[in-house]
Design a protein around this motif. Structure first.
Motif, PDB file in Angstrom:
ATOM      1  N   CYS B  59       0.816  -1.212   0.000  1.00 48.33           N
ATOM      2  CA  CYS B  59       0.000   0.000   0.000  1.00 48.33           C
ATOM      3  C   CYS B  59       0.853   1.267   0.000  1.00 48.33           C
ATOM      4  CB  CYS B  59      -0.909  -0.036   1.222  1.00 48.33           C
ATOM      5  SG  CYS B  59      -2.272   1.099   1.137  1.00 48.33           S
ATOM      6  N   ASP B  60       1.940   1.226   0.790  1.00 45.14           N
ATOM      7  CA  ASP B  60       2.864   2.363   0.834  1.00 45.14           C
ATOM      8  C   ASP B  60       3.441   2.634  -0.554  1.00 45.14           C
ATOM      9  OD1 ASP B  60       2.511   2.585   3.521  1.00 45.14           O
ATOM     10  OD2 ASP B  60       4.427   1.656   4.077  1.00 45.14           O
ATOM     11  N   ILE B  61       3.858   1.568  -1.206  1.00 45.39           N
ATOM     12  CA  ILE B  61       4.493   1.722  -2.521  1.00 45.39           C
ATOM     13  C   ILE B  61       3.492   2.282  -3.523  1.00 45.39           C
ATOM     14  CG2 ILE B  61       5.673   0.520  -4.396  1.00 45.39           C
ATOM     15  CD1 ILE B  61       6.576  -1.577  -2.348  1.00 45.39           C
ATOM     16  N   ALA B  62       2.262   1.763  -3.470  1.00 45.41           N
ATOM     17  CA  ALA B  62       1.217   2.259  -4.375  1.00 45.41           C
ATOM     18  C   ALA B  62       0.999   3.752  -4.164  1.00 45.41           C
ATOM     19  CB  ALA B  62      -0.074   1.490  -4.147  1.00 45.41           C
ATOM     20  N   GLU B  63       0.936   4.132  -2.906  1.00 45.69           N
ATOM     21  CA  GLU B  63       0.738   5.549  -2.567  1.00 45.69           C
ATOM     22  C   GLU B  63       1.938   6.383  -3.035  1.00 45.69           C
ATOM     23  OE1 GLU B  63      -1.592   7.336  -1.239  1.00 45.69           O
ATOM     24  OE2 GLU B  63      -0.449   9.166  -0.820  1.00 45.69           O
ATOM     25  N   LEU B  64       3.126   5.894  -2.748  1.00 50.28           N
ATOM     26  CA  LEU B  64       4.351   6.613  -3.117  1.00 50.28           C
ATOM     27  C   LEU B  64       4.428   6.864  -4.613  1.00 50.28           C
ATOM     28  CD1 LEU B  64       7.302   7.603  -2.393  1.00 50.28           C
ATOM     29  CD2 LEU B  64       8.020   5.260  -2.881  1.00 50.28           C
ATOM     30  N   LEU B  65       4.092   5.841  -5.401  1.00 52.20           N
ATOM     31  CA  LEU B  65       4.226   5.954  -6.851  1.00 52.20           C
ATOM     32  C   LEU B  65       2.941   6.404  -7.539  1.00 52.20           C
ATOM     33  CD1 LEU B  65       6.390   2.805  -7.641  1.00 52.20           C
ATOM     34  CD2 LEU B  65       7.095   5.087  -6.919  1.00 52.20           C
ATOM     35  N   SER B  66       1.910   6.668  -6.742  1.00 53.72           N
ATOM     36  CA  SER B  66       0.620   7.081  -7.316  1.00 53.72           C
ATOM     37  C   SER B  66       0.118   6.062  -8.337  1.00 53.72           C
ATOM     38  CB  SER B  66       0.732   8.455  -7.986  1.00 53.72           C
ATOM     39  OG  SER B  66       1.185   9.405  -7.071  1.00 53.72           O
ATOM     40  N   MET B  67       0.166   4.802  -7.942  1.00 53.56           N
ATOM     41  CA  MET B  67      -0.323   3.744  -8.831  1.00 53.56           C
ATOM     42  C   MET B  67      -1.259   2.830  -8.051  1.00 53.56           C
ATOM     43  SD  MET B  67       3.117   2.798 -10.972  1.00 53.56           S
ATOM     44  CE  MET B  67       2.306   1.563 -11.972  1.00 53.56           C
ATOM     45  N   THR B  68      -2.017   2.034  -8.777  1.00 55.37           N
ATOM     46  CA  THR B  68      -2.970   1.154  -8.103  1.00 55.37           C
ATOM     47  C   THR B  68      -2.255   0.028  -7.355  1.00 55.37           C
ATOM     48  OG1 THR B  68      -3.192  -0.344  -9.989  1.00 55.37           O
ATOM     49  CG2 THR B  68      -4.663   1.560  -9.926  1.00 55.37           C
ATOM     50  N   GLN B  69      -2.919  -0.472  -6.341  1.00 55.29           N
ATOM     51  CA  GLN B  69      -2.372  -1.601  -5.570  1.00 55.29           C
ATOM     52  C   GLN B  69      -2.139  -2.792  -6.479  1.00 55.29           C
ATOM     53  OE1 GLN B  69      -4.757  -4.424  -4.715  1.00 55.29           O
ATOM     54  NE2 GLN B  69      -2.893  -5.548  -4.247  1.00 55.29           N
ATOM     55  N   SER B  70      -3.058  -3.019  -7.406  1.00 54.44           N
ATOM     56  CA  SER B  70      -2.949  -4.155  -8.309  1.00 54.44           C
ATOM     57  C   SER B  70      -1.694  -4.070  -9.182  1.00 54.44           C
ATOM     58  CB  SER B  70      -4.187  -4.230  -9.198  1.00 54.44           C
ATOM     59  OG  SER B  70      -4.086  -5.314 -10.089  1.00 54.44           O
ATOM     60  N   ALA B  71      -1.473  -2.927  -9.751  1.00 53.28           N
ATOM     61  CA  ALA B  71      -0.301  -2.748 -10.613  1.00 53.28           C
ATOM     62  C   ALA B  71       0.979  -3.009  -9.818  1.00 53.28           C
ATOM     63  CB  ALA B  71      -0.283  -1.345 -11.199  1.00 53.28           C
ATOM     64  N   ILE B  72       1.045  -2.473  -8.611  1.00 58.47           N
ATOM     65  CA  ILE B  72       2.232  -2.673  -7.771  1.00 58.47           C
ATOM     66  C   ILE B  72       2.400  -4.140  -7.416  1.00 58.47           C
ATOM     67  CG2 ILE B  72       3.314  -2.121  -5.561  1.00 58.47           C
ATOM     68  CD1 ILE B  72       3.242   0.191  -7.580  1.00 58.47           C
ATOM     69  N   SER B  73       1.301  -4.772  -7.065  1.00 57.17           N
ATOM     70  CA  SER B  73       1.357  -6.177  -6.677  1.00 57.17           C
ATOM     71  C   SER B  73       1.855  -7.053  -7.834  1.00 57.17           C
ATOM     72  CB  SER B  73      -0.036  -6.633  -6.233  1.00 57.17           C
ATOM     73  OG  SER B  73       0.034  -7.836  -5.522  1.00 57.17           O
ATOM     74  N   HIS B  74       1.383  -6.750  -9.026  1.00 56.40           N
ATOM     75  CA  HIS B  74       1.851  -7.490 -10.203  1.00 56.40           C
ATOM     76  C   HIS B  74       3.360  -7.319 -10.375  1.00 56.40           C
ATOM     77  CE1 HIS B  74      -1.613  -9.293 -12.095  1.00 56.40           C
ATOM     78  NE2 HIS B  74      -2.327  -8.193 -11.931  1.00 56.40           N
ATOM     79  N   GLN B  75       3.836  -6.120 -10.237  1.00 58.68           N
ATOM     80  CA  GLN B  75       5.265  -5.868 -10.419  1.00 58.68           C
ATOM     81  C   GLN B  75       6.098  -6.485  -9.308  1.00 58.68           C
ATOM     82  OE1 GLN B  75       6.100  -5.220 -13.107  1.00 58.68           O
ATOM     83  NE2 GLN B  75       5.013  -3.559 -14.106  1.00 58.68           N
ATOM     84  N   LEU B  76       5.549  -6.484  -8.095  1.00 55.86           N
ATOM     85  CA  LEU B  76       6.281  -7.106  -6.994  1.00 55.86           C
ATOM     86  C   LEU B  76       6.458  -8.605  -7.243  1.00 55.86           C
ATOM     87  CD1 LEU B  76       4.790  -5.244  -3.908  1.00 55.86           C
ATOM     88  CD2 LEU B  76       7.185  -5.245  -4.647  1.00 55.86           C
ATOM     89  N   ARG B  77       5.489  -9.177  -7.903  1.00 56.95           N
ATOM     90  CA  ARG B  77       5.599 -10.592  -8.238  1.00 56.95           C
ATOM     91  C   ARG B  77       6.769 -10.841  -9.184  1.00 56.95           C
ATOM     92  NH1 ARG B  77       2.583 -14.821 -11.344  1.00 56.95           N
ATOM     93  NH2 ARG B  77       1.505 -13.214 -12.517  1.00 56.95           N
ATOM     94  N   VAL B  78       6.889  -9.968 -10.158  1.00 55.14           N
ATOM     95  CA  VAL B  78       8.016 -10.078 -11.089  1.00 55.14           C
ATOM     96  C   VAL B  78       9.345  -9.947 -10.338  1.00 55.14           C
ATOM     97  CG1 VAL B  78       9.136  -9.038 -13.099  1.00 55.14           C
ATOM     98  CG2 VAL B  78       6.641  -9.174 -12.991  1.00 55.14           C
ATOM     99  N   LEU B  79       9.396  -9.001  -9.437  1.00 57.47           N
ATOM    100  CA  LEU B  79      10.626  -8.790  -8.664  1.00 57.47           C
ATOM    101  C   LEU B  79      10.916  -9.982  -7.748  1.00 57.47           C
ATOM    102  CD1 LEU B  79      10.133  -5.010  -7.782  1.00 57.47           C
ATOM    103  CD2 LEU B  79      11.834  -5.976  -9.323  1.00 57.47           C
TER     104      LEU B  79
END
Lengths: 125, 125
Positions: B59-79
């Motif tokens: 949630c912090d990352i989504a807020e920081l980057l002004s992006m949706t939780q879903s988009a961040i979660s998808h990218q975290l999976r890649v990482l």
DNA sequence: TTAATATATGAGCAATTGTTCATATGAGCA
DNA sequence: TGCTCATATGAACAATTGCTCATATATTAA
């Protein structure tokens, strides 16, 4: 403290603020991603890897990688635009070589990462 | 000595042979490109850059980057799949942090590259 | 159990990318 | 000049990718 991007209530505002201030400029991060994007292709990685060993002409690289001259030429253009390779003309032949001392470090660190022993395959929770 | 991939006659067979022997295995170069592909996206570069500073929840990352939780979660999976980040659960909240000491070196070398002074814009010939 | 919440994930779509094919450029040579 | 060769490049197409939207999972609390 919920907002438009995340429906969560647990947002650590203080951490976000600190991180926001410490992070590099947006533009630099964009350029960094663009640079890594260039490394993110098997053909280009192979070309760079080959040029670590010797200066080569377009035809040599095509032969080495069993790919068409056109495909190699297109990829060399990408590498040139990223200022990763330089070229030298000798008559009709164009020789390419590496144009950056950081590439080796980046490659070696990357290799170390992928060669690290894996304790376990990733699984969430 | 022309062949199927390149119509050129000027092929430096000796150089090709030497380079072929010195180059890392095909599979390693493939994995290397796959790793760099992960770095080759602005969102992921931003996430990694943020995690350099502090452990953060999704949630912090989504807020920081002004992006949706879903988009961040998808990218975290890649990482995660690239073993670049690790996670820690605390109740419902999942905290992510960096999982590799090489990342910083790779990033720093990349930054040094893009910050190098350009003598001239590239132009062939 | 039921409700609420933080995160994960599958499907679908638009945008990007790597290759091929055809052709252009440019240098050396007859 | 005209020809050949080494390389560069534009268009087009298939494959990949990052996001959105809807929904699933998992944890806590009532």
């Amino acid at each position: 403290m919920s907002d438009e991007f995340c429906s969560c209530d647990i947002v650590h505002e203080n951490i976000i603020e600190i991180v926001k201030q410490k992070m590099p400029q947006e533009e630099k991060l964009y350029d960094l991603a663009e640079l890594f994007k260039v490394f993110g292709d098997t053909t280009r990685v192979k070309i760079i890897s080959a040029l670590f060993e010797a200066e080569m002409c377009v035809c040599d690289i095509a032969e080495l990688l069993s790919m068409t001259q056109s495909a190699i030429s297109h990829q060399l253009r990408v590498l040139r635009q990223a200022r990763l390779v330089k070229h030298r003309k000798e008559g009709k032949v164009v020789f390419y070589s590496l144009d950056d001392e950081h590439i080796k470090t980046i490659f070696n660190q990357g290799l170390e990462h992928i060669l690290e022993p894996r304790g376990y395959e990733y699984a969430i929770s």
